[in-house]
Design a protein around this motif. Structure first.
Motif, short mmCIF file in Angstrom:
data_model
loop_
_atom_site.label_atom_id
_atom_site.label_comp_id
_atom_site.label_asym_id
_atom_site.label_seq_id
_atom_site.Cartn_x
_atom_site.Cartn_y
_atom_site.Cartn_z
N UNK A 92 0.79 -1.24 0.00
CA UNK A 92 0.00 0.00 0.00
C UNK A 92 0.81 1.28 0.00
N UNK A 93 2.16 1.16 0.00
CA UNK A 93 3.00 2.37 0.04
C UNK A 93 3.04 3.03 -1.34
N UNK A 94 2.78 4.32 -1.44
CA UNK A 94 2.99 5.02 -2.71
C UNK A 94 4.47 5.33 -2.91
N UNK A 95 4.95 5.15 -4.14
CA UNK A 95 6.37 5.35 -4.44
C UNK A 95 6.50 6.21 -5.70
N UNK A 96 7.37 7.20 -5.64
CA UNK A 96 7.75 7.96 -6.84
C UNK A 96 9.25 7.78 -7.04
N UNK A 97 9.64 7.48 -8.26
CA UNK A 97 11.05 7.17 -8.50
C UNK A 97 11.49 7.69 -9.86
N UNK A 98 12.60 8.41 -9.90
CA UNK A 98 13.17 8.81 -11.18
C UNK A 98 14.15 7.74 -11.62
N UNK A 99 14.33 7.61 -12.92
CA UNK A 99 15.25 6.58 -13.43
C UNK A 99 15.76 6.95 -14.81
N UNK A 100 16.95 6.45 -15.10
CA UNK A 100 17.48 6.50 -16.46
C UNK A 100 17.39 5.12 -17.12
N UNK A 101 16.98 4.16 -16.33
CA UNK A 101 16.93 2.78 -16.82
C UNK A 101 15.62 2.57 -17.56
N UNK A 102 15.68 2.70 -18.87
CA UNK A 102 14.46 2.60 -19.66
C UNK A 102 14.08 1.17 -20.01
N UNK A 103 14.97 0.23 -19.70
CA UNK A 103 14.74 -1.14 -20.13
C UNK A 103 13.79 -1.92 -19.22
N UNK A 104 13.75 -1.50 -17.92
CA UNK A 104 13.00 -2.32 -16.97
C UNK A 104 11.78 -1.61 -16.40
N UNK A 105 11.28 -0.61 -17.10
CA UNK A 105 10.17 0.19 -16.54
C UNK A 105 8.92 -0.66 -16.27
N UNK A 106 8.71 -1.69 -17.09
CA UNK A 106 7.53 -2.54 -16.89
C UNK A 106 7.58 -3.28 -15.56
N UNK A 107 8.81 -3.67 -15.16
CA UNK A 107 8.96 -4.45 -13.93
C UNK A 107 8.89 -3.56 -12.69
N UNK A 108 9.28 -2.31 -12.84
CA UNK A 108 9.34 -1.41 -11.68
C UNK A 108 8.00 -0.74 -11.37
N UNK A 109 7.34 -0.25 -12.42
CA UNK A 109 6.30 0.76 -12.19
C UNK A 109 4.90 0.33 -12.61
N UNK A 110 3.91 0.90 -11.90
CA UNK A 110 2.52 0.76 -12.32
C UNK A 110 2.17 1.83 -13.34
N UNK A 111 2.76 3.00 -13.13
CA UNK A 111 2.54 4.09 -14.09
C UNK A 111 3.86 4.78 -14.37
N UNK A 112 3.93 5.40 -15.54
CA UNK A 112 5.17 6.03 -15.98
C UNK A 112 4.85 7.43 -16.51
#
Lengths: 261, 276
Positions: free
Chosen positions: A188-208
């Motif tokens: 239930x924790x909300x997370x905001x994260x910046x990244x330069x890793x464009x390859x794994x966005x599907x695995x990390x995030x619900x929204x981009x």
């Protein structure tokens, strides 16, 4: 309250430079939002604004239902890029992670069993419990980053902000970070994260979100990947090998008057 | 044996030892934050700035402590304010404000036809002249600073290490910095009579810098710094009795020797680690 973070037409300016220009977005509880964009696009500024470190010039900002500066202590955990810390500071890994409990402690209160348990859980979840007694100067880059994320987790925050935690770390650390973040998001924790890793966005995030001072695209990672905005960034990475746009200044703490030592 | 305990027989020496013990602990523990925040220059700066307060107090027939304290605290807060709001580096801000305040003191003094303050004791300290009232002031101010330090040790530690993350987590880094600067200003005032304006910076910096060489954690660093502070201030005073030397200078010279011994100790420890 389902909306953990709500920004509406947020403008942030400093030194005559407009770092964010009318940003509107929301992050829900139990949601991991990724933020991608070129260097100087305002990614770090966005996180600092949500953390209450920078004041917007205009627009409306609500974090956990109120102004981020008036939240109860310990509500927001922010993990900046690691190079701004003095690594010769007299502190072990345990000491640094234990600082995550400080916002919850009153004067003269002891570091109690609950605090110790929170620190141990955080260390264990990032596989660095065995490093607890090691001085922070004697850590690899990946271990340093895990230590800072562990400190954020030990804080038991209601919102987690991560500024490029995967930059310069090994694959093992990146896997550990992703696993821990996804576990917390599932809780239930909300997370905001910046990244330069464009390859794994599907695995990390619900929204981009694709950011370049303004929101260029927003949606699920798959939707954004399919959009032109994301493709242009990918093109930039493949052409130039990185995301920096040379005409824009680096984002750096020293440029923000509110957060200087 | 009688000769060894001779310094403790005189009431003025007993007061001097009590003052040395208090100042030694206070300066060296506060010095831990000075070292970790890279504020080594601030002790020298605020001590010099307090000179203006002494002159203003003299001209207005006020207590020197009050004059020095007010100017020292205002200078310390001014340093914090100009540094943050003016976005000027801390060392530049300290350099500008302390020389300005010191010059104000010299300016005011130069306009007087006569000036009857014992400036030498403020510049170089005279711990042997600490009276009963002075001692109570030193003890009272030191207790107040110690209580503030105990209340705020977590915010002080967190903002010394990572002020940005501490601020984001809900700790007011700006307010903590202003409180620390005020505590430092009062620490310097407390120490003035013992070691003087010129040498107070050494007591703030040297014991903590020596402890920094030998420890890897904050609490041991602060504890060892306090041990060094007491050793140097009380030991320096004791030695000065037999050497018939300036107490302030002897205290600081002893601290300097401890610093170099600690550097040697660190080298030995590193070498031993490499061998193992």
């Amino acid at each position: 309250m389902n909306e953990a973070v709500a920004l509406r037409d947020i403008v942030v300016q400093y030194d005559g430079f407009t770092a964010l220009d009318g940003v509107t977005l929301t992050v829900k509880a139990g949601e991991a939002m990724g933020i991608v964009g070129p260097n100087g696009s305002g990614k770090s500024t966005l996180l600092k604004t949500v953390a209450g470190l920078l004041r917007p010039s205009s627009g409306r900002l609500a974090v956990l239902g109120s102004d981020p500066r008036s939240l109860p202590s310990g509500s927001i955990a922010y993990v900046p890029q690691i190079e701004h810390v003095d690594w010769s500071f007299p502190a072990t890994v345990w000491d640094v992670v234990a600082m995550g409990r400080f916002p919850h402690k009153r004067a003269f209160s002891f570091f109690n069993a609950r605090d110790r348990a929170a620190v141990e859980r955080a260390l264990d979840s990032l596989d660095i419990l065995s490093l607890a007694d090691r001085h922070i100067a004697n850590l690899s880059g990946g271990q340093q980053q895990r230590t800072f994320v562990a400190r954020a987790l030990a804080q038991e925050p209601r919102l987690l902000l991560l500024d490029e935690p995967t930059t310069g770390v090994d694959a093992k650390t990146e896997d550990a970070l992703r696993r821990v973040v996804r576990e917390r998001v599932a809780g239930g924790l909300p997370v905001m994260m910046t990244t330069h890793d464009l390859e794994h966005v599907n695995e990390w995030f619900d929204r981009l979100v694709v950011l370049d001072r303004r929101i260029l695209a927003e949606g699920t990672p798959r939707e954004v990947v399919a959009s032109g905005a994301y493709a242009s960034i990918r093109e930039h990475v493949h052409t130039h090998g990185h995301l920096r746009l040379d005409h824009e200044p680096h984002e750096h703490h020293a440029e923000h008057p509110e957060i200087r030592r | 044996m009688d000769a060894l305990i001779a310094p403790f027989q005189y009431p003025f020496m007993q007061r001097a030892f009590a003052a040395a013990l208090t100042v030694g602990i206070l300066c060296s523990t506060m010095g831990t934050y000075v070292i970790l925040r890279r504020l080594s220059f601030i002790g020298d700066g605020i001590a010099h700035a307090s000179f203006a307060g002494i002159v203003i107090a003299y001209l207005n027939k006020m207590d020197y402590y009050i004059g020095a304290s007010v100017v020292a605290v205002l200078t310390a807060l001014g340093i914090g304010y100009v540094h943050r709001k003016g976005r000027i580096s801390l060392d530049t801000t300290i350099g500008v404000l302390f020389t300005g305040a010191f010059a104000l003191g010299v300016f005011l003094m130069s306009r007087q036809s006569s000036f009857a303050v014992d400036l030498e004791s403020f510049l170089f300290g005279n711990i042997l002249a600490v009276g009963a009232r002075d001692l109570w002031l030193i003890l009272g101010l030191s207790a107040a600073i110690a209580i503030a330090g105990m209340i705020l040790w977590r915010p002080l530690l967190y903002t010394s290490f990572d002020p940005i993350v501490a601020q984001a987590s809900g700790i007011d880094a700006e307010r903590t910095e202003y409180i620390l600067l005020t505590m430092l200003a009062l620490t310097i005032i407390v120490s003035l009579q013992s070691v003087g304006i010129v040498l107070v910076a050494a007591l703030l910096v040297t014991p903590a810098a020596a402890a920094y060489q030998l420890t890897e954690r904050f609490v041991p660093m602060m504890t060892l710094s306090a041990v060094f502070g007491v050793l140097c201030s009380v030991g320096g005073l004791y030695l000065s009795y037999f050497l018939q030397s300036s107490s302030g200078a002897t205290i600081v010279l002893l601290a300097t020797i401890v610093f170099f011994i600690s550097i040697a100790g660190k080298q030995l420890r590193v070498a031993a680690r490499r061998r193992s």
